[in-house]
Design an enzyme around this catalytic site. Structure first.
Site, PDB file in Angstrom:
ATOM      1  N   LYS A   1       0.845  -1.200   0.000  1.00  0.00           N
ATOM      2  CA  LYS A   1       0.000   0.000   0.000  1.00  0.00           C
ATOM      3  C   LYS A   1       0.879   1.247   0.000  1.00  0.00           C
ATOM      4  CE  LYS A   1      -3.887   1.982   2.676  1.00  0.00           C
ATOM      5  NZ  LYS A   1      -4.751   1.793   3.868  1.00  0.00           N
TER       6      LYS A   1
ATOM      7  N   SER B   1      -9.758   1.815   3.045  1.00  0.00           N
ATOM      8  CA  SER B   1      -8.886   2.594   2.194  1.00  0.00           C
ATOM      9  C   SER B   1      -7.858   1.766   1.405  1.00  0.00           C
ATOM     10  CB  SER B   1      -8.143   3.634   3.034  1.00  0.00           C
ATOM     11  OG  SER B   1      -7.267   3.014   3.957  1.00  0.00           O
TER      12      SER B   1
ATOM     13  N   SER C   1      -9.829  -0.624   7.217  1.00  0.00           N
ATOM     14  CA  SER C   1      -9.285  -0.472   5.859  1.00  0.00           C
ATOM     15  C   SER C   1      -8.623  -1.698   5.260  1.00  0.00           C
ATOM     16  CB  SER C   1      -8.291   0.673   5.819  1.00  0.00           C
ATOM     17  OG  SER C   1      -8.995   1.874   5.702  1.00  0.00           O
TER      18      SER C   1
HETATM   19  N1  GLN Z   1     -13.036   4.129   6.575  1.00  0.00           N
HETATM   20  C1  GLN Z   1     -12.420   4.532   7.810  1.00  0.00           C
HETATM   21  C2  GLN Z   1     -11.985   5.981   7.692  1.00  0.00           C
HETATM   22  O1  GLN Z   1     -12.280   6.567   6.717  1.00  0.00           O
HETATM   23  C3  GLN Z   1     -11.265   3.646   8.137  1.00  0.00           C
HETATM   24  C4  GLN Z   1     -10.064   3.921   7.330  1.00  0.00           C
HETATM   25  C5  GLN Z   1      -8.899   3.089   7.702  1.00  0.00           C
HETATM   26  O2  GLN Z   1      -9.033   2.022   8.335  1.00  0.00           O
HETATM   27  N2  GLN Z   1      -7.737   3.562   7.344  1.00  0.00           N
HETATM   28  O3  GLN Z   1     -11.370   6.527   8.553  1.00  0.00           O
END
Ligand code: GLN
Length: 477
Positions: free
Chosen positions: A60, A135, A159
Site C-alpha cells: 500500500k 482505504s 481499511s
Molecule cells: N473508513 C475509515 C476511515 O475513513 C477507516 C479507514 C482506515 O481504516 N484507514 O477513517
C-alpha cells in the site's frame, strides 16, 4: 490452474514452476488487467530473473519503500521519495520477497472506497463499475484480480477487512502492537495497524509471521507473544465458544448478507462450536467514538505537511501563507474535513466535551469486549453492512461512507485481532465474515478463519473470471 490464480503457498510448494515463470505470470497479468482495475499507483520495472522463486507482493502506498515514491494517494506527497524502508518492508526484503509496486488507496487512508485517492479510483474486479472498498482498495483489488498473490495494507478503522470483504479475499488486522508501524505514514496512531491480504487464510498467517515482531523504533511495538501465526490453523473447532452481538445483526445489515452469515454460523455449530447471541451496547457508539478520536489524531499527525519538510511546497514570503497555500493545494476534501474536525474537538473550549468524552467511551467499549471475552473465545459477525457499492454512489454523503465501518471500527478501538474471510456471494458480489479474538490470540482467530474457509470453499478466482469475461463492463451500461 494458471500461476496467477495460485496462492502464495501453492506457488512456494509447487515443484515444477521456474522462477522466471512466476515473474512472467504476474507481470503479464498486470499488463492484461491493470487498465480495467487500476489497483496500482506505481508499478516497478521488472528486474533480472531471480534464482529462486520470487515471493510476489504489492505494498500500500502509505508504507515506505526506500528510494521509491510514497504518495499516500495525496498531491501533497506526489513526488515524495522514501528515504528508508518501513520495518515491514525491510523484513519482506530480508525474506526474499519481490515488491512489484505500490497500491492505490484513499488519501492518507481516509475513506472506504478508494475514491478519495487524489489520482484515480480503483475498480472492483468482481464488477468494475463498483468500488473495491477502502482505504486499502488497491491492495484488495490487486489480490482479487490475480495481479499479486499477497499485498500489505493498513487498517485504522477497517481499511483491510472492509476491502477484503468487498473483493472476496482474506484480510487480517493483527493485535495492535504486534507489527511495527515504523515507516507507515501515520493517520490515527492509537488505531493504525499494518496487515496482509491473500487468497487463503494460510497465506495471511505466513505473511504475518514474516512482518511481525517487537522493535524499538515503534514505541507501541509489543513483545511478540504469538510465536507462530500458523500454529493453530488446523486445530478442530469443537467446543470453542463464539459470541454474536445482537447489535451486529440489526436492521442496518443487508438481508442477503445476514442470511449468508447465519448459514455459516450453522455450519460452525455443526462442527461442534458453541454459538450464542450476546448484547454489546457500546457497539452502537463505536463509529461516533472513532470519528472523534481518529480525526483528532490525524489532525495532529498531518501537521507535519507544512511545505517545508516533505513533498509539495507552495512558497510565499510569509511562512504562515506558505503553510496555508501548500495545505490548501495539497490536501483533498476528505483530509481537510478530518483536519477541521480534529482541530475542533481538540481545541481548548471543546476538548472535554468531545475528545475526553470519546476517550472515556472508548474505555467503556474495551471493558465491554473484556466482559464478553471472559466467557467466549470469539466474537463473530458481518464485516460490512452491504456488498460493494457503485463508484460515485456515496461520494456526496460522507456520513453514509462512514457507516461502512460500523462493524470493523470496534476492533481498532480495542486493539484486538480481527479478520475478514469470504463466505459467499450476494447479487454476484462477495460477502465477508468477520472474526474477532482476544488480544494476542491472533493464532486462535486464524484457526477459526481457516475452519470457516474449509467449510464454505469460496472460489477466490471468481473475481478474476468475471474480470476476464468483462461482466463488470455490462454492469456499467
Ligand atoms: N473508513 C475509515 C476511515 O475513513 C477507516 C479507514 C482506515 O481504516 N484507514 O477513517
Amino acid at each position: 490452474m494458471k500461476i496467477y490464480e495460485m496462492t502464495y503457498s501453492e506457488i512456494e510448494t509447487s515443484k515444477d514452476i521456474r522462477p522466471d515463470e512466476v515473474l512472467d505470470a504476474f507481470y503479464n497479468r498486470i499488463t492484461d488487467v491493470e487498465d480495467k482495475v487500476k489497483a496500482f499507483i506505481s508499478i516497478y520495472e521488472r528486474r533480472e530473473n531471480p534464482k529462486t522463486k520470487p515471493k510476489i507482493i504489492a505494498v500500500k502506498d502509505n508504507i515506505l519503500v526506500e528510494g521509491k515514491k510514497t504518495t499516500c494517494a495525496s498531491k501533497i506527497l506526489e513526488s515524495f521519495i522514501a528515504p528508508y524502508d518501513a520495518t515491514v518492508v525491510g523484513k519482506l526484503k530480508e525474506n526474499g520477497f519481490y515488491i512489484v509496486g505500490k497500491t492505490n488507496m484513499d488519501e492518507f487512508a481516509m475513506g472506504s472506497s478508494t475514491e478519495n485517492s487524489a489520482f484515480f479510483p480503483t475498480h472492483n474486479p468482481w464488477s468494475i463499475s463498483r468500488v473495491p472498498g477502502g482505504s486499502s482498495g488497491g491492495s484488495a483489488a490487486a489480490v482479487a484480480a490475480g495481479e499479486v498473490p499477497l499485498a500489505l495494507g493498513s487498517d485504522t478503522g477497517g481499511s483491510i477487512r472492509q476491502p477484503a470483504a468487498f473483493c472476496g479475499v482474506v484480510g487480517f488486522k493483527p493485535t495492535y502492537g504486534l507489527i511495527s508501524r515504523y515507516g507507515l505514514v501515520a493517520f490515527g496512531s492509537s488505531l493504525d495497524q499494518i496487515g496482509g491480504f491473500a487468497r487463503s487464510v494460510e497465506d495471511v498467517a505466513k505473511l504475518s509471521n514474516i512482518i511481525a515482531g517487537k522493535e524499538d523504533l515503534d514505541s507501541t511495538s509489543l513483545n511478540n507473544s504469538v510465536e507462530d501465526f500458523t500454529r493453530l490453523l488446523k486445530r478442530p473447532i469443537k467446543g470453542l465458544k463464539i459470541a454474536i452481538p445482537r447489535e451486529f445483526m440489526s436492521n442496518a445489515l443487508d438481508k442477503g448478507i445476514k442470511d449468508q452469515i447465519e448459514k455459516t454460523i450453522y455450519k460452525v455449530e455443526d462442527e461442534g462450536a458453541v454459538v450464542e447471541e450476546v448484547s454489546m451496547k457500546m457497539m452502537d457508539y463505536a463509529t461516533a467514538i472513532y470519528y472523534i478520536i481518529a480525526p483528532a489524531e490525524a489532525s495532529s499527525n498531518l501537521s507535519r505537511y507544512d511545505g517545508v519538510r516533505y513533498g509539495l511546497s507552495k512558497s510565499d514570503p510569509s511562512l504562515k501563507h506558505q503553510y496555508m497555500k501548500t495545505r490548501d493545494a495539497g490536501f483533498g476534501p476528505e483530509v481537510k474535513r478530518r483536519i477541521m474536525i480534529g482541530t475542533f474537538t481538540l481545541s481548548a473550549g471543546y476538548y472535554e466535551a468531545y475528545f475526553e468524552k470519546a476517550q472515556r467511551a472508548r474505555t467503556k467499549l474495551i471493558k465491554e469486549f473484556n466482559d464478553v471475552f471472559s466467557k467466549y473465545d470469539y466474537i463473530v459477525g458481518p464485516t460490512t453492512p452491504t456488498v460493494a457499492f457503485k463508484i460515485g454512489e456515496k461520494v456526496e454523503n460522507p456520513l453514509q461512507m462512514y457507516l461502512q465501518d460500523i462493524y470493523t471500527i470496534p476492533a481498532n478501538l480495542a486493539g484486538i485481532p480481527a479478520i475478514s474471510v469470504p463466505i459467499g456471494i450476494v447479487d454476484g458480489l462477495p460477502v465477508g465474515l468477520q472474526i474477532m479474538g482476544k488480544r494476542f490470540k491472533d493464532a486462535e482467530v486464524l484457526n477459526l478463519a481457516y475452519a470457516v474457509e474449509q467449510m464454505v470453499n469460496f472460489d477466490y478466482t471468481g473475481g478474476m473470471k468475471k474480470l476476464d469475461e468483462g461482466l463488470g463492463d455490462e454492469d456499467e451500461k
